[in-house]
Each structure stands twice: as C-alpha cells, then as structure tokens.
Design a protein around this motif. Structure first.
Motif, short mmCIF file in Angstrom:
data_model
loop_
_atom_site.label_atom_id
_atom_site.label_comp_id
_atom_site.label_asym_id
_atom_site.label_seq_id
_atom_site.Cartn_x
_atom_site.Cartn_y
_atom_site.Cartn_z
N GLU A 130 1.01 -1.21 -0.02
CA GLU A 130 -0.11 0.02 0.06
C GLU A 130 0.84 1.26 -0.14
OE1 GLU A 130 -3.10 2.35 2.85
OE2 GLU A 130 -2.79 0.26 3.04
N THR A 167 -1.35 -0.48 -4.13
CA THR A 167 -2.80 -0.25 -3.43
C THR A 167 -2.56 1.09 -2.88
OG1 THR A 167 -3.38 -2.52 -3.25
CG2 THR A 167 -4.58 -0.96 -2.11
N THR A 199 -10.65 2.55 -2.62
CA THR A 199 -9.26 1.81 -2.67
C THR A 199 -9.04 1.80 -4.11
OG1 THR A 199 -9.82 0.36 -0.74
CG2 THR A 199 -8.18 -0.42 -2.43
N GLN A 201 -6.09 0.44 -7.12
CA GLN A 201 -4.78 -0.44 -7.24
C GLN A 201 -4.54 -0.54 -8.57
OE1 GLN A 201 -5.80 -5.03 -6.61
NE2 GLN A 201 -4.95 -4.49 -4.64
#
Length: 230
Positions: A130, A167, A199, A201
């Motif tokens: 992340e 992410t 979120t 990605q």
C-alpha cells in the motif's frame, strides 16, 4: 525498514531520503495541522511520541518510509553553504570544521523537507504494498512533486523489492490524491462508506506504460549512500 537506511533516490525536482531522527521535529509540526490530519486520517502525536514512532518504523520490516526533499532548493543551499565555508588555504579541513559543516548540512536538509512517502507491506503477500504520498508544504503542491515522488518510490519498489501490485486508500473527499493515482494508472477496486475511503490499485504490468525516465517529469532514479548517522 532497515532496507532503505542508506539509500537516497534522486529525481529532477525531488529527492527521497530515509526518515531519521533529524526529520522528526519538522514532521511532527506538519502533523499538528488539522487539514493534514484529515487528509491522512492521522491523530496528532506529541514530539516524544513521534520520536518513538520513528524508531519503531525504522525497525518495522513491513513499513518503508522516505522523506521528500525539494532537491533544487537543497542544491542551491548546499552550494551556498560550501562556498561560504570554503577555506582555500586549508589543504584538509580539521575535524571541528567537518562537524560544523555536517550540522549545517543537516539543518539545510530539514529546511528542504516537503513531505513523505510510505509503503506498507502485506505480511502474507510481500508483492503487494500500500502506498501513501503526502506533500505537506502548501507552496510545493500542484508542481508535480507528488507525481514524481510516487514514481520514484514505485520504480524503486519494483526493481529492488519485487513489488508487483500497489494499492492506495484515499479519503473520498481527497480529490487531489485520487487524481494523482489515476494519473499513475490506478483504478478504483473498492469503496467504503463506513471509512469514507476509496481503494485504488495498479499492477506492475499496468505501470510499465509510464516512462519512469521521461526527463520532462524527472523520474530518473539515482542511488546514493545517505547520511546514516542521525
């Protein structure tokens, strides 16, 4: 994370250096700002707590942190510092002079801090990380610093840490951050009403279309030994 403790990543407009004790005081002052607390979903810490957190993060193998510097500002200040402290008749500066210069350079680096960038690693899947980027200094926003910072970090993580998926978790009201990651080919994969966050990605395969060495953006990464003393 110890892995990056002697690494410096340099682009055209920003340089990334390991987060060390010398950066803590200014970082802590940033995080007293309610706007930054809201954007980063963070709680303010005392200076003592911030020093403790820095030590923990430096040892934590699931976290990788760099401080973002304005590299052009740093170069100008370093040049002025060396010119004003040059001793033409001195073949080899004595230890006292070296110590003074070291302290001045450390202070200059603090003056050139503009933000930070982090990777948080999945303990089960090390290939998934992340990423978060913060440009704390307002006069350094909207200049492409966040974009360059993310590119330098992602390129480094791909090449040196074998990260294949990135992410980003972004507050639903943080339009600037969402636009940044969209520019980096991130796509929305989830949305939480409870946590009020999106979120996003991207896979390593998807970011290969971004030219990390394009000089107009300054992605070119150089590796240097960083000052490991503080």
């Amino acid at each position: 994370m110890k892995f990056n403790e002697d690494v410096m990543l340099v682009g055209v407009n920003v340089a990334l250096v390991p987060y060390k004790r010398k950066h803590v005081e200014k970082y802590n002052s940033w995080m007293q700002n309610p706007e930054l607390q809201n954007l980063t979903a963070s709680e303010p810490l005392s200076l003592e707590e911030e020093f403790e957190m820095q030590e923990l993060w430096q040892k934590d193998e699931t976290k990788l942190t760099f401080i973002v510097l304005d590299v052009n500002k740093l170069r100008k200040k370093l040049r002025h510092c060396y010119e004003s402290n040059n001793h033409p008749n001195e073949i080899e500066p004595d230890q006292e002079h070296k110590n003074v210069m070291s302290q001045k350079i450390q202070h200059l680096e603090q003056q050139c801090m503009v933000g930070d960038v982090n990777l948080f690693f999945n303990e089960v899947d090390k290939g998934n990380a992340e990423i978060s980027v913060m440009i704390a200094e307002k006069d350094c926003r909207r200049k492409g610093y966040g974009f360059q910072t993310a590119c330098l970090m992602m390129n480094y993580a791909k090449r040196e840490l074998n990260v294949d998926t990135f992410t980003a978790k972004i507050g639903t009201d943080n339009k600037a951050s969402k636009a940044l990651f969209e520019k980096l080919n991130f796509e929305e994969v989830g949305r939480s009403i409870v946590f009020q966050e999106v979120t996003m990605q991207v896979t390593a395969k998807s970011i290969t279309s971004i030219d990390f060495n394009h000089t107009s953006y300054g992605f070119m990464t150089e590796y240097f030994k960083s000052d490991n003393s503080t």
